[in-house]
Design a protein around this motif. Structure first.
Motif, short mmCIF file in Angstrom:
data_model
loop_
_atom_site.label_atom_id
_atom_site.label_comp_id
_atom_site.label_asym_id
_atom_site.label_seq_id
_atom_site.Cartn_x
_atom_site.Cartn_y
_atom_site.Cartn_z
N CYS A 168 0.69 7.70 -9.86
CA CYS A 168 0.23 8.62 -9.22
C CYS A 168 0.71 9.66 -9.60
CB CYS A 168 -0.10 9.19 -8.15
SG CYS A 168 -1.78 7.70 -7.53
N ARG A 169 1.05 10.81 -10.26
CA ARG A 169 1.71 12.17 -9.92
C ARG A 169 1.86 12.27 -8.50
NH1 ARG A 169 3.74 14.15 -14.74
NH2 ARG A 169 2.13 13.94 -15.60
N ASP A 170 0.59 12.99 -7.32
CA ASP A 170 0.86 13.30 -7.00
C ASP A 170 0.75 12.17 -5.58
OD1 ASP A 170 0.55 14.64 -4.76
OD2 ASP A 170 -1.55 14.88 -5.06
N PRO A 171 2.65 12.74 -4.20
CA PRO A 171 2.85 11.65 -3.53
C PRO A 171 2.53 11.05 -2.25
CG PRO A 171 5.13 13.53 -4.04
CD PRO A 171 4.30 13.71 -5.19
N LYS A 172 0.94 12.58 -1.99
CA LYS A 172 -0.01 12.12 -1.41
C LYS A 172 -0.91 11.03 -1.34
CE LYS A 172 1.03 17.28 0.29
NZ LYS A 172 -0.27 18.28 0.45
N THR A 173 -1.52 11.39 -3.20
CA THR A 173 -1.95 10.48 -3.56
C THR A 173 -2.19 8.90 -3.18
OG1 THR A 173 -3.48 12.36 -4.68
CG2 THR A 173 -3.98 9.62 -5.05
N SER A 174 -0.28 9.07 -4.04
CA SER A 174 -0.16 7.96 -3.58
C SER A 174 0.34 7.25 -2.47
CB SER A 174 1.41 7.52 -3.94
OG SER A 174 2.44 6.77 -4.14
N ALA A 175 1.01 7.95 -1.69
CA ALA A 175 0.63 7.86 -0.40
C ALA A 175 -0.81 7.16 0.85
CB ALA A 175 1.17 8.74 1.37
N ALA A 176 -1.79 7.70 -0.19
CA ALA A 176 -2.81 7.89 0.90
C ALA A 176 -4.00 6.28 0.40
CB ALA A 176 -3.94 8.82 0.46
N VAL A 177 -3.63 6.02 -1.25
CA VAL A 177 -3.97 4.70 -1.47
C VAL A 177 -2.85 3.67 -0.66
CG1 VAL A 177 -3.96 2.90 -3.16
CG2 VAL A 177 -4.28 5.64 -3.82
N ASN A 178 -1.86 3.98 -0.36
CA ASN A 178 -0.52 3.04 0.05
C ASN A 178 -1.16 3.01 1.83
OD1 ASN A 178 0.81 1.55 -2.58
ND2 ASN A 178 2.05 3.52 -1.65
N LEU A 217 -12.07 10.78 -4.52
CA LEU A 217 -12.85 10.29 -3.92
C LEU A 217 -13.06 9.77 -2.50
CD1 LEU A 217 -12.19 7.70 -6.56
CD2 LEU A 217 -13.83 8.26 -7.00
N ASP A 218 -13.07 10.56 -1.94
CA ASP A 218 -12.87 11.42 -0.62
C ASP A 218 -14.30 10.18 0.08
OD1 ASP A 218 -12.46 12.50 1.72
OD2 ASP A 218 -13.18 14.15 2.00
N GLY A 219 -13.95 9.45 1.08
CA GLY A 219 -15.10 8.82 1.97
C GLY A 219 -14.65 7.48 0.91
N TYR A 220 -14.39 6.31 0.38
CA TYR A 220 -14.98 5.68 -0.74
C TYR A 220 -12.94 4.96 -0.49
CZ TYR A 220 -18.91 7.60 -2.94
OH TYR A 220 -19.61 8.96 -3.62
N GLY A 228 -6.64 -1.45 -27.09
CA GLY A 228 -8.21 -1.26 -27.39
C GLY A 228 -8.61 -0.11 -25.88
N ALA A 229 -10.28 0.02 -25.93
CA ALA A 229 -10.51 1.34 -25.13
C ALA A 229 -11.54 0.47 -23.75
CB ALA A 229 -11.47 2.17 -25.64
N LEU A 230 -11.73 0.50 -22.72
CA LEU A 230 -12.71 0.14 -21.70
C LEU A 230 -13.55 1.61 -21.70
CD1 LEU A 230 -13.52 -2.11 -19.29
CD2 LEU A 230 -12.80 -0.69 -18.26
N THR A 231 -15.17 1.08 -22.03
CA THR A 231 -15.62 2.37 -22.24
C THR A 231 -17.37 1.84 -21.63
OG1 THR A 231 -16.67 4.31 -23.57
CG2 THR A 231 -16.33 2.25 -24.77
N GLY A 232 -17.82 2.71 -21.35
CA GLY A 232 -19.65 2.55 -21.47
C GLY A 232 -20.21 3.12 -20.31
N PRO A 233 -21.42 3.08 -20.01
CA PRO A 233 -21.90 3.92 -18.62
C PRO A 233 -20.93 3.73 -17.07
CG PRO A 233 -23.64 1.87 -19.36
CD PRO A 233 -22.17 1.79 -20.02
N ASN A 234 -19.90 4.32 -17.63
CA ASN A 234 -19.37 4.22 -15.86
C ASN A 234 -19.85 5.30 -15.14
OD1 ASN A 234 -17.63 1.78 -17.53
ND2 ASN A 234 -18.89 1.07 -16.58
N LEU A 235 -19.85 5.38 -13.88
CA LEU A 235 -19.79 6.07 -13.20
C LEU A 235 -18.43 5.83 -11.79
CD1 LEU A 235 -23.39 7.54 -13.47
CD2 LEU A 235 -21.65 8.73 -13.69
N ALA A 236 -17.43 6.47 -11.72
CA ALA A 236 -17.19 6.07 -10.80
C ALA A 236 -17.39 5.22 -9.62
CB ALA A 236 -15.51 6.58 -10.41
N LYS A 237 -17.86 6.73 -8.47
CA LYS A 237 -18.46 6.95 -7.50
C LYS A 237 -19.54 5.55 -7.48
CE LYS A 237 -17.47 11.34 -6.17
NZ LYS A 237 -17.97 12.91 -5.52
#
Length: 352
Positions: free
Chosen positions: A31-41, A50-53, A130-139
């Protein structure tokens, strides 16, 4: 492939793919954002996108690109098309030999009009692309709903190995060696999703939406096969499947932009409010150019582009499409070639 996966890009889909891979192998999210990296860890969340997930507890994040990539056996690129080449150029010097590079990006590079795997082949030519693709909604995936995807790669052995990296009990991954068709399916459907959103914004009903989706799929297949993809790919998960999800879901960024355009707002204003990229806005013009080069009619995509550019309103574009002459469906290839040839001769005479 039992070793480490590095996912580059902490947006909603990159984070979700990292979450999926973490079920099977050690995975790090750059992640470029240190806050995001910290939240994941620290909290196993990505509150920005992806707030709440909740994310898999073994997933780790870092802002150190070299460390993430140098230890990886698989690298996944989850960044927008506009930043794909520059980001990959930063990644490439740290890649271990023969490490596969997988794109999550559904777009074309402006200027070159290249697909993402073509960029990978240019920037990191010694690495399977390669590519990973398809009907994929993250939430939906993070909520625990079943979903399917396609691992598109020319090398079937590598594709099968990657299939096992991303698959879970509720995320089924198929393989497909038609990389061109799979990438174009994911790219072209974004433009049609803009059109689907427009008719929703105009207050049209399900009949209109069905017409846009169906005729949009025909456009996707015409250009996709003209550019080297296989017809059956566009009726599968990477084509029709992705198109349906993106055209109908309120989670779809492209559908959201289209809906706002249908309500009379300008594209620049809508995009400026968004924290993530709606690739179809930037792809529509490229698609129209490619259609012209390949002699393929794409009236829906053309009108979407005209609305994005401010040349028409969504209501005007809708009337233009409804005013087109109706022809047989399906139209034979010979009939289509004959009609395009007549149009070409007419234009040639007009320019004398």
């Amino acid at each position: 492939m039992s070793n480490r996966v590095a996912v580059i890009g902490g947006g909603s889909w990159g984070t979700t793919v990292a979450h999926l891979a973490a079920h099977n192998v050690p995975t790090v999210l750059w992640c470029r954002d240190p806050k995001t990296s910290a939240a994941v860890n620290e909290h196993h969340t990505n509150p920005r996108y992806l707030d709440g997930y909740k994310l898999h507890s073994s997933l780790r994040a870092t802002t150190n690109l070299k460390k993430a990539v140098a230890e990886a056996e698989v690298v996944v690129m989850g960044v927008p098309s506009a930043a794909f080449r520059s980001m990959l150029q930063e990644v490439a010097p740290h890649l271990r030999p023969w490490v596969p590079v997988v794109s999550l990006t559904k777009g074309l590079e402006r200027g070159t009009r290249l697909r993402m795997t073509e960029i990978i082949n240019q920037v990191a030519p010694a690495h399977p692309a390669g590519a990973l693709t398809g009907p994929n909604l993250a939430k939906e995936i993070l909520t625990g709903h079943a979903a399917t995807s396609v691992m598109a790669m020319a090398d079937d052995t590598v594709a099968i190995a990657l299939q096992k990296v991303f698959a879970t009990d509720l995320f089924r991954v198929y393989t497909n060696d038609d990389v061109i068709g799979c990438e174009l399916g994911g790219t072209l459907k974004n433009v049609i999703a803009l059109a689907s959103g427009m008719v929703d914004g105009l207050g049209a009903g399900d009949n209109t939406r069905a017409a846009v989706i169906t005729r949009g799929l025909a456009e996707m297949g015409r250009l996709g096969t003209a550019m080297g993809g296989r017809a059956d790919t566009f009726t599968g998960l990477a084509g029709m499947g992705d198109l349906l999800a993106t055209c109908m879901s309120p989670q779809s960024r492209n559908r959201h932009v289209g809906e706002q355009l249908g309500r009379g707002r300008r594209a620049r204003e809508v995009v400026g409010e968004m924290d993530q990229v709606a690739e179809g806005v930037f792809t529509a013009g490229v698609v129209v150019e490619l259609a012209g080069e390949h002699g393929v009619e794409m009236p829906i995509s053309t009108e979407v582009h005209s609305v994005i550019e401010g040349a028409r309103t969504a209501a005007e574009a809708s009337m233009v499409l409804m005013g087109r002459q109706a022809r047989p469906e399906p139209e034979s290839a010979g009939s289509r070639r004959s009609r395009l040839h007549r149009a070409w001769r007419f234009l040639k005479r007009s320019n004398r």
